[in-house]
Design an enzyme around this catalytic site. Structure first.
Site, PDB file in Angstrom:
ATOM      1  N   ARG A 278      10.648 -12.009   4.199  1.00  0.00           N
ATOM      2  CA  ARG A 278      11.360 -10.731   4.382  1.00  0.00           C
ATOM      3  C   ARG A 278      12.480 -10.908   5.395  1.00  0.00           C
ATOM      4  O   ARG A 278      12.320 -11.556   6.419  1.00  0.00           O
ATOM      5  CB  ARG A 278      10.390  -9.654   4.883  1.00  0.00           C
ATOM      6  CG  ARG A 278       9.644  -9.007   3.763  1.00  0.00           C
ATOM      7  CD  ARG A 278       9.510  -7.531   3.955  1.00  0.00           C
ATOM      8  NE  ARG A 278       8.689  -7.185   5.100  1.00  0.00           N
ATOM      9  CZ  ARG A 278       7.911  -6.105   5.127  1.00  0.00           C
ATOM     10  NH1 ARG A 278       7.831  -5.324   4.090  1.00  0.00           N
ATOM     11  NH2 ARG A 278       7.213  -5.819   6.203  1.00  0.00           N
TER      12      ARG A 278
ATOM     13  N   ARG B 110      -1.448  -9.310  12.781  1.00  0.00           N
ATOM     14  CA  ARG B 110      -1.640  -7.985  12.163  1.00  0.00           C
ATOM     15  C   ARG B 110      -2.732  -8.042  11.098  1.00  0.00           C
ATOM     16  O   ARG B 110      -3.535  -7.125  10.964  1.00  0.00           O
ATOM     17  CB  ARG B 110      -0.333  -7.495  11.530  1.00  0.00           C
ATOM     18  CG  ARG B 110       0.648  -6.900  12.555  1.00  0.00           C
ATOM     19  CD  ARG B 110       2.051  -6.817  11.996  1.00  0.00           C
ATOM     20  NE  ARG B 110       2.174  -5.840  10.923  1.00  0.00           N
ATOM     21  CZ  ARG B 110       3.082  -5.912   9.952  1.00  0.00           C
ATOM     22  NH1 ARG B 110       3.935  -6.921   9.908  1.00  0.00           N
ATOM     23  NH2 ARG B 110       3.136  -4.985   9.025  1.00  0.00           N
TER      24      ARG B 110
ATOM     25  N   LYS C  29       0.828  -1.210   0.000  1.00  0.00           N
ATOM     26  CA  LYS C  29       0.000   0.000   0.000  1.00  0.00           C
ATOM     27  C   LYS C  29       0.868   1.268   0.000  1.00  0.00           C
ATOM     28  O   LYS C  29       0.625   2.186  -0.779  1.00  0.00           O
ATOM     29  CB  LYS C  29      -0.918  -0.012   1.229  1.00  0.00           C
ATOM     30  CG  LYS C  29      -1.765   1.241   1.377  1.00  0.00           C
ATOM     31  CD  LYS C  29      -2.858   1.037   2.411  1.00  0.00           C
ATOM     32  CE  LYS C  29      -2.301   0.750   3.787  1.00  0.00           C
ATOM     33  NZ  LYS C  29      -1.910   1.949   4.538  1.00  0.00           N
TER      34      LYS C  29
ATOM     35  N   ARG D 213      -9.905   5.067   9.689  1.00  0.00           N
ATOM     36  CA  ARG D 213      -9.653   3.762  10.277  1.00  0.00           C
ATOM     37  C   ARG D 213     -10.904   3.230  10.992  1.00  0.00           C
ATOM     38  O   ARG D 213     -10.985   2.057  11.319  1.00  0.00           O
ATOM     39  CB  ARG D 213      -8.497   3.902  11.267  1.00  0.00           C
ATOM     40  CG  ARG D 213      -7.894   2.606  11.688  1.00  0.00           C
ATOM     41  CD  ARG D 213      -6.413   2.746  11.945  1.00  0.00           C
ATOM     42  NE  ARG D 213      -5.630   2.300  10.814  1.00  0.00           N
ATOM     43  CZ  ARG D 213      -4.316   2.467  10.715  1.00  0.00           C
ATOM     44  NH1 ARG D 213      -3.653   3.079  11.660  1.00  0.00           N
ATOM     45  NH2 ARG D 213      -3.662   2.012   9.674  1.00  0.00           N
TER      46      ARG D 213
ATOM     47  N   ARG E 163      12.884  -9.843  11.145  1.00  0.00           N
ATOM     48  CA  ARG E 163      12.455  -8.789  12.071  1.00  0.00           C
ATOM     49  C   ARG E 163      11.273  -9.284  12.891  1.00  0.00           C
ATOM     50  O   ARG E 163      10.500 -10.122  12.442  1.00  0.00           O
ATOM     51  CB  ARG E 163      12.010  -7.541  11.287  1.00  0.00           C
ATOM     52  CG  ARG E 163      13.122  -6.914  10.457  1.00  0.00           C
ATOM     53  CD  ARG E 163      12.628  -5.634   9.827  1.00  0.00           C
ATOM     54  NE  ARG E 163      11.235  -5.783   9.384  1.00  0.00           N
ATOM     55  CZ  ARG E 163      10.372  -4.774   9.272  1.00  0.00           C
ATOM     56  NH1 ARG E 163      10.731  -3.560   9.562  1.00  0.00           N
ATOM     57  NH2 ARG E 163       9.155  -4.980   8.849  1.00  0.00           N
TER      58      ARG E 163
END
Ligand SMILES: [Zn+2]
Length: 213
Positions: free
Chosen positions: A127, A171, A13, A88, A160
């Site tokens: 990642r 999430r 995004k 939101r 991470r």
């Protein structure tokens, strides 16, 4: 052109927002960036926001409203805005409607970047961050999976905290729960486009532009 961009963590995004804002000369309004800038500058708003966030509380809509109103007002100097991270909640969506009406801005379009959770999880779980130079890479993009393309360090990639699988899944869950009512509220009123976000970056941009024509 006035756009509201939605997309789960990991669908790119932020990347699309940056490309679209520079290509179409839209003001990129990211609530995350605004909060970080305000806090770093030590403004009244930044001090209040930081105190709340340090306690783990959300910054209330009345506070956010003022900075969003200013940012949207500034978008009048551009070809429009691209909202990223706002609204939101349904209350924030109503607030946005109010601001848009006050400033006599045309109704924004809703662009939803879609991606299936399992694919996002698979993608994000590849990642890595280079422990040597801090560069974030995706193993699937690397020809040599153990060499950092920036600093050439070997075997320095670490996962991470944010990219651990259980964190990603959580999430996504939070994002879905948070977004569903806002999208349901907005898509009745606004032109809505759903774009497959798990294509290469340039293809996603092209499909968004095509849809908006
Ligand atoms: Zn490196």
């Amino acid at each position: 052109m006035y756009l509201i961009l939605f997309g789960a963590p990991g669908v790119g995004k932020g990347t699309q927002a940056k490309i679209l804002s520079s290509t179409l000369d839209l003001k990129h309004i990211s609530t995350g960036d605004i909060l970080r800038t305000e806090i770093a500058s030590g403004s009244d708003f930044g001090i209040k926001a930081k105190a709340l966030m340090d306690k783990g509380e959300l910054v209330p809509d009345e506070l956010i409203a003022d900075v969003i109103r200013l940012a949207i007002n500034d978008a009048l100097n551009y070809n429009g805005f691209i909202l990223d991270g706002f609204p939101r909640t349904v209350d924030q969506a109503k607030l946005l409607e109010k601001i848009v009406k006050e400033l006599k801005i045309p109704a924004p379009a809703l662009v939803i970047l879609k991606g299936e959770d399992d694919i996002i999880v698979r993608r994000l779980s590849k990642r890595r961050q280079c422990a040597n130079c801090g560069m974030i890479v995706n193993l699937s993009d690397l020809a040599h999976k153990e060499i950092c393309p920036t600093c050439k360090a070997v075997d320095k990639f670490i996962v991470r905290k944010d990219d651990k699988e259980e964190v990603i899944i959580n999430r996504l869950k939070v994002y879905r729960a948070e977004t569903r009512p806002v999208v349901a509220y907005l898509e009745d009123k606004l032109k809505t486009f759903r774009i497959d976000a798990l294509q290469p970056v340039a293809v996603v941009t092209q499909n968004i532009m095509q849809a908006l024509k």
